[in-house]
Design a protein around this motif. Structure first.
Motif, short mmCIF file in Angstrom:
data_model
loop_
_atom_site.label_atom_id
_atom_site.label_comp_id
_atom_site.label_asym_id
_atom_site.label_seq_id
_atom_site.Cartn_x
_atom_site.Cartn_y
_atom_site.Cartn_z
N CYS A 44 0.83 -1.19 0.00
CA CYS A 44 0.00 0.00 0.00
C CYS A 44 0.88 1.25 0.00
CB CYS A 44 -0.91 -0.01 1.23
SG CYS A 44 -2.01 1.41 1.31
N THR A 45 0.48 2.24 -0.79
CA THR A 45 1.29 3.46 -0.88
C THR A 45 1.08 4.38 0.32
OG1 THR A 45 -0.47 4.55 -2.13
CG2 THR A 45 1.26 3.44 -3.40
N CYS B 106 -7.32 -1.76 1.26
CA CYS B 106 -6.17 -2.02 2.13
C CYS B 106 -6.66 -2.46 3.51
CB CYS B 106 -5.31 -0.76 2.27
SG CYS B 106 -3.89 -1.04 3.36
N GLY C 258 -4.64 0.97 -10.70
CA GLY C 258 -3.88 1.34 -9.51
C GLY C 258 -4.34 2.66 -8.89
N LEU D 176 -1.19 2.79 -6.77
CA LEU D 176 -0.37 1.57 -6.73
C LEU D 176 0.26 1.36 -8.10
CD1 LEU D 176 -2.65 -1.12 -5.02
CD2 LEU D 176 -0.54 -0.14 -4.10
#
Ligand code: FES
Length: 103
Positions: free
Chosen positions: A44-45, A63, A75, A86
């Motif tokens: 996960c960013t 997430c 993404g 993502l």
């Protein structure tokens, strides 16, 4: 120079399924829904949680840590707290096997 690498068989990931893989130092997840198979970075960013342990809801992966949502096709962020998309991976299917393009 990247290449397509055989990862798994199409039968190994049922519709609605999420499966994590690691190849050549890339951790990614393959999701399967009615639109097909999609490969994304398994991190996960927002705060690096493994997105592969989240849940798939149609074209959205959620997430597990703080609930950010990403579109598995692109993404793209669909809900905070993440703000960065993502990474996605190119994927192809040949003879019922899934190949992912790894740089
Ligand atoms: S780590 Fe994914 S939303 Fe925070």
């Amino acid at each position: 120079m990247g290449e397509y690498i055989k990862v798994t068989g199409v039968d190994d990931i049922p519709i609605g399924g999420i499966k994590a893989f690691e190849l050549k130092h890339h951790r990614f997840v393959i999701c399967h829904n009615d639109d097909g198979f999609f490969a994304l970075a398994d991190e996960c960013t927002h705060d690096n949680a493994p997105i592969s342990t989240g849940r798939l809801d149609d074209n959205i992966i959620v997430c597990p840590r703080h609930g950010a949502k990403f579109d598995i096709r692109t993404g793209e962020v669909k809900a905070p707290p993440a703000i960065v998309p993502l990474d996605t991976y190119q994927l192809k299917i040949e003879n019922n096997d899934i190949y992912v393009f790894i740089d």
